[in-house]
Write a protein that holds these residues in place. Structure first.
Motif, PDB file in Angstrom:
ATOM      1  N   ALA A 153       0.835  -1.204   0.000  1.00 20.18           N
ATOM      2  CA  ALA A 153       0.000   0.000   0.000  1.00 20.18           C
ATOM      3  C   ALA A 153       0.867   1.251   0.000  1.00 20.18           C
ATOM      4  O   ALA A 153       1.885   1.317   0.682  1.00 20.18           O
ATOM      5  N   GLY A 154       0.474   2.229  -0.787  1.00 15.51           N
ATOM      6  CA  GLY A 154       1.207   3.486  -0.852  1.00 15.51           C
ATOM      7  C   GLY A 154       2.413   3.467  -1.770  1.00 15.51           C
ATOM      8  O   GLY A 154       3.078   4.480  -1.952  1.00 15.51           O
ATOM      9  N   SER A 155       2.702   2.329  -2.394  1.00 11.80           N
ATOM     10  CA  SER A 155       3.868   2.219  -3.272  1.00 11.80           C
ATOM     11  C   SER A 155       3.651   3.001  -4.558  1.00 11.80           C
ATOM     12  O   SER A 155       2.551   3.027  -5.114  1.00 11.80           O
ATOM     13  N   LEU A 156       4.709   3.618  -5.039  1.00  6.82           N
ATOM     14  CA  LEU A 156       4.671   4.308  -6.331  1.00  6.82           C
ATOM     15  C   LEU A 156       4.500   3.327  -7.490  1.00  6.82           C
ATOM     16  O   LEU A 156       4.197   3.736  -8.608  1.00  6.82           O
ATOM     17  N   LEU A 157       4.695   2.047  -7.235  1.00  5.62           N
ATOM     18  CA  LEU A 157       4.630   1.052  -8.303  1.00  5.62           C
ATOM     19  C   LEU A 157       3.202   0.697  -8.702  1.00  5.62           C
ATOM     20  O   LEU A 157       2.986   0.138  -9.775  1.00  5.62           O
ATOM     21  N   ASN A 158       2.216   1.005  -7.859  1.00 13.35           N
ATOM     22  CA  ASN A 158       0.814   0.753  -8.191  1.00 13.35           C
ATOM     23  C   ASN A 158       0.268   1.940  -8.972  1.00 13.35           C
ATOM     24  O   ASN A 158       0.470   3.080  -8.581  1.00 13.35           O
ATOM     25  N   GLY A 159      -0.426   1.691 -10.075  1.00 15.29           N
ATOM     26  CA  GLY A 159      -1.048   2.790 -10.806  1.00 15.29           C
ATOM     27  C   GLY A 159      -1.149   2.539 -12.289  1.00 15.29           C
ATOM     28  O   GLY A 159      -0.957   1.428 -12.777  1.00 15.29           O
ATOM     29  N   GLU A 160      -1.438   3.602 -13.020  1.00 10.96           N
ATOM     30  CA  GLU A 160      -1.631   3.539 -14.470  1.00 10.96           C
ATOM     31  C   GLU A 160      -0.369   3.983 -15.193  1.00 10.96           C
ATOM     32  O   GLU A 160       0.305   4.921 -14.778  1.00 10.96           O
ATOM     33  N   TRP A 161      -0.071   3.306 -16.300  1.00  8.92           N
ATOM     34  CA  TRP A 161       1.130   3.575 -17.097  1.00  8.92           C
ATOM     35  C   TRP A 161       0.726   4.044 -18.477  1.00  8.92           C
ATOM     36  O   TRP A 161      -0.234   3.534 -19.063  1.00  8.92           O
ATOM     37  N   LEU A 162       1.477   5.010 -19.021  1.00 11.10           N
ATOM     38  CA  LEU A 162       1.232   5.540 -20.362  1.00 11.10           C
ATOM     39  C   LEU A 162       2.334   5.094 -21.308  1.00 11.10           C
ATOM     40  O   LEU A 162       3.522   5.233 -20.988  1.00 11.10           O
ATOM     41  N   ARG A 163       1.954   4.607 -22.455  1.00  4.58           N
ATOM     42  CA  ARG A 163       2.948   4.211 -23.460  1.00  4.58           C
ATOM     43  C   ARG A 163       3.567   5.472 -24.049  1.00  4.58           C
ATOM     44  O   ARG A 163       2.869   6.419 -24.374  1.00  4.58           O
ATOM     45  N   VAL A 164       4.880   5.472 -24.205  1.00  7.63           N
ATOM     46  CA  VAL A 164       5.581   6.667 -24.679  1.00  7.63           C
ATOM     47  C   VAL A 164       6.224   6.474 -26.049  1.00  7.63           C
ATOM     48  O   VAL A 164       7.011   7.310 -26.473  1.00  7.63           O
ATOM     49  N   ASP A 165       5.863   5.400 -26.747  1.00 10.15           N
ATOM     50  CA  ASP A 165       6.371   5.199 -28.097  1.00 10.15           C
ATOM     51  C   ASP A 165       5.254   4.676 -28.979  1.00 10.15           C
ATOM     52  O   ASP A 165       4.220   4.260 -28.500  1.00 10.15           O
ATOM     53  N   PRO A 202      18.853   1.516 -18.194  1.00  8.34           N
ATOM     54  CA  PRO A 202      19.270   0.737 -17.020  1.00  8.34           C
ATOM     55  C   PRO A 202      20.049   1.506 -15.956  1.00  8.34           C
ATOM     56  O   PRO A 202      20.242   1.007 -14.856  1.00  8.34           O
ATOM     57  N   SER A 203      20.481   2.730 -16.241  1.00  5.47           N
ATOM     58  CA  SER A 203      21.245   3.486 -15.239  1.00  5.47           C
ATOM     59  C   SER A 203      20.361   4.088 -14.149  1.00  5.47           C
ATOM     60  O   SER A 203      20.864   4.557 -13.138  1.00  5.47           O
ATOM     61  N   GLY A 204      19.035   4.061 -14.322  1.00  4.78           N
ATOM     62  CA  GLY A 204      18.136   4.583 -13.296  1.00  4.78           C
ATOM     63  C   GLY A 204      18.095   3.681 -12.078  1.00  4.78           C
ATOM     64  O   GLY A 204      18.558   2.540 -12.104  1.00  4.78           O
ATOM     65  N   GLU A 205      17.506   4.174 -10.989  1.00  5.02           N
ATOM     66  CA  GLU A 205      17.374   3.400  -9.745  1.00  5.02           C
ATOM     67  C   GLU A 205      16.352   2.279  -9.938  1.00  5.02           C
ATOM     68  O   GLU A 205      15.179   2.534 -10.191  1.00  5.02           O
ATOM     69  N   LEU A 206      16.789   1.033  -9.833  1.00  3.92           N
ATOM     70  CA  LEU A 206      15.924  -0.128 -10.027  1.00  3.92           C
ATOM     71  C   LEU A 206      14.903  -0.225  -8.900  1.00  3.92           C
ATOM     72  O   LEU A 206      15.262  -0.258  -7.725  1.00  3.92           O
ATOM     73  N   LEU A 207      13.603  -0.287  -9.278  1.00  5.49           N
ATOM     74  CA  LEU A 207      12.530  -0.442  -8.299  1.00  5.49           C
ATOM     75  C   LEU A 207      11.816  -1.787  -8.430  1.00  5.49           C
ATOM     76  O   LEU A 207      11.274  -2.292  -7.458  1.00  5.49           O
ATOM     77  N   ALA A 208      11.795  -2.341  -9.644  1.00  3.36           N
ATOM     78  CA  ALA A 208      11.128  -3.627  -9.873  1.00  3.36           C
ATOM     79  C   ALA A 208      11.699  -4.259 -11.134  1.00  3.36           C
ATOM     80  O   ALA A 208      12.169  -3.564 -12.030  1.00  3.36           O
ATOM     81  N   GLU A 209      11.623  -5.606 -11.164  1.00  2.00           N
ATOM     82  CA  GLU A 209      12.142  -6.325 -12.315  1.00  2.00           C
ATOM     83  C   GLU A 209      11.402  -7.636 -12.492  1.00  2.00           C
ATOM     84  O   GLU A 209      11.031  -8.291 -11.525  1.00  2.00           O
ATOM     85  N   ALA A 210      11.208  -8.008 -13.767  1.00  2.01           N
ATOM     86  CA  ALA A 210      10.643  -9.314 -14.111  1.00  2.01           C
ATOM     87  C   ALA A 210      11.510  -9.903 -15.210  1.00  2.01           C
ATOM     88  O   ALA A 210      11.515  -9.398 -16.335  1.00  2.01           O
ATOM     89  N   VAL A 211      12.281 -10.939 -14.882  1.00  2.00           N
ATOM     90  CA  VAL A 211      13.091 -11.613 -15.889  1.00  2.00           C
ATOM     91  C   VAL A 211      12.129 -12.460 -16.711  1.00  2.00           C
ATOM     92  O   VAL A 211      11.494 -13.376 -16.194  1.00  2.00           O
ATOM     93  N   SER A 212      11.993 -12.103 -17.997  1.00  2.00           N
ATOM     94  CA  SER A 212      10.971 -12.732 -18.828  1.00  2.00           C
ATOM     95  C   SER A 212      11.251 -12.447 -20.295  1.00  2.00           C
ATOM     96  O   SER A 212      11.851 -11.431 -20.631  1.00  2.00           O
ATOM     97  N   ALA A 213      10.775 -13.329 -21.160  1.00  3.39           N
ATOM     98  CA  ALA A 213      10.844 -13.112 -22.604  1.00  3.39           C
ATOM     99  C   ALA A 213       9.548 -12.492 -23.123  1.00  3.39           C
ATOM    100  O   ALA A 213       9.368 -12.356 -24.332  1.00  3.39           O
TER     101      ALA A 213
END
Length: 174
Positions: free
Chosen positions: A40-52, A87-98
């Motif tokens: 709860a309260g994490s910046l990781l929850n929310g809506e994402w906008l495609r930028v390309d 990749p130089s930004g501060e890592l907050l989450a990752e999913a190793v996946s194809a």
């Protein structure tokens, strides 16, 4: 509905026009990429906008209300970083996946940063999903669902309305 010669009902073959963005077709219309399941309260929850608008490469996103958070594919993992869209930004989450799209990462595929420990830990509750009206009149684009959606996502009883990128026809998954 009535069947056509190809064994598809007329009710799910309505033709639509995909909007154009320069030389590339539109990558979003009715669908929204949402993330949920972080504490709860994490910046990781929310809506994402495609930028390309690139339909070949893996899509890139920013958080709608926290634009310094970037979501992108590194070649071996989906990453959410703060600050930079590389990749130089501060890592907050990752999913190793194809997976070709963050919404098609497998169930329990994400690991999140534990700030107090400074380490990334598995978070089976965290997920990315495509949300939207999901109707015949407002179907998803494959770019909203992920081009590999029907190969990677296990559908149970939910019917998904989508636009075939090759024909522009609207179909459902049932």
């Amino acid at each position: 509905g009535r069947r056509t010669g190809k064994g598809v009902s007329q009710a799910n073959t309505r033709r639509i026009v995909v909007m154009e963005l320069g030389a590339a077709a539109s990558t979003s219309r009715y669908g929204r990429l949402l993330s949920r399941g972080a504490p709860a309260g994490s910046l990781l929850n929310g809506e994402w906008l495609r930028v390309d608008a690139d339909l070949v490469a893996h899509p890139r996103y920013v958080r709608r209300d926290v634009p310094e958070l970037h979501l992108f594919y590194t070649g071996s993992a989906w990453r959410i970083v703060r600050g930079s869209d590389d990749p130089s930004g501060e890592l907050l989450a990752e999913a190793v996946s194809a997976a070709l799209h963050p919404a098609t990462v497998g169930v329990s595929g994400w690991s999140l940063l534990e700030a107090e420990k400074g380490a990334v830990r598995h978070c089976p509750e965290y997920e990315m999903v495509c949300d939207g009206p999901n109707t015949e009149l407002q179907p998803f684009l494959m770019e909203e669902l992920g081009r590999d959606f029907f190969l990677r996502v296990q559908l149970t009883r939910k019917v998904v309305w989508f636009v075939c990128p090759a024909t522009g026809n609207v179909y459902h998954s049932a």
